[in-house]
Motif scaffolding. Structure first.
Motif, short mmCIF file in Angstrom:
data_model
loop_
_atom_site.label_atom_id
_atom_site.label_comp_id
_atom_site.label_asym_id
_atom_site.label_seq_id
_atom_site.Cartn_x
_atom_site.Cartn_y
_atom_site.Cartn_z
N VAL A 143 0.78 -1.17 -0.07
CA VAL A 143 -0.09 -0.10 -0.10
C VAL A 143 1.04 1.38 -0.12
CG1 VAL A 143 -1.73 1.28 1.11
CG2 VAL A 143 -1.84 -1.17 1.03
N VAL A 157 -6.99 -1.79 -3.72
CA VAL A 157 -7.00 -3.22 -3.10
C VAL A 157 -8.08 -3.82 -3.83
CG1 VAL A 157 -6.17 -2.49 -0.77
CG2 VAL A 157 -8.63 -2.23 -1.42
N LEU A 185 -3.91 -7.70 -2.01
CA LEU A 185 -3.05 -6.28 -2.62
C LEU A 185 -2.82 -6.83 -3.98
CD1 LEU A 185 -1.04 -5.75 0.53
CD2 LEU A 185 -2.83 -4.29 -0.24
#
Length: 107
Positions: free
Chosen positions: A36, A51, A102
């Motif tokens: 992230v 995501v 992810l």
């Protein structure tokens, strides 16, 4: 605290406990979740907090804004039906135990 999970391409599954009201992106960054990037810090001007929401939990997500929808067209990895920007998702009781996968890359 609400428990959310991040599933990374190289880290496996990681549990993060976050307070209600924090964004999912902020919770990931505070916990040091790799994958992230969040270059814009949550101002909805990049797509580096992309995501994939667990399909079984899509009903718990708030509606997507037109701006988020447009920004998702610029993601570095494949956009899917379950794609969201984690800066636009606030931690709430509805997100307890939700898993976020992810993507392979954010840039």
């Amino acid at each position: 605290m609400i428990s959310i999970f991040f599933i990374g391409p190289d880290e496996g599954e990681r549990r993060v406990d976050a307070p209600v009201g924090l964004s999912v992106m902020e919770a990931a960054k505070a916990a040091g979740v790799r994958g992230v990037v969040a270059e814009c810090g949550g101002s909805l001007s990049c797509a580096t907090c992309h995501v994939y929401v667990d399909p079984a939990c899509l009903h718990a997500m708030p509606p997507m804004s037109a701006d988020e929808d447009a920004m998702l067209d610029a993601v570095a990895s494949e956009r899917r039906e379950t794609s969201r920007l984690s800066c636009q998702l606030l931690v709430s009781e509805n997100l307890d135990q939700v898993r976020f996968q992810l993507p392979e890359t954010q840039t």
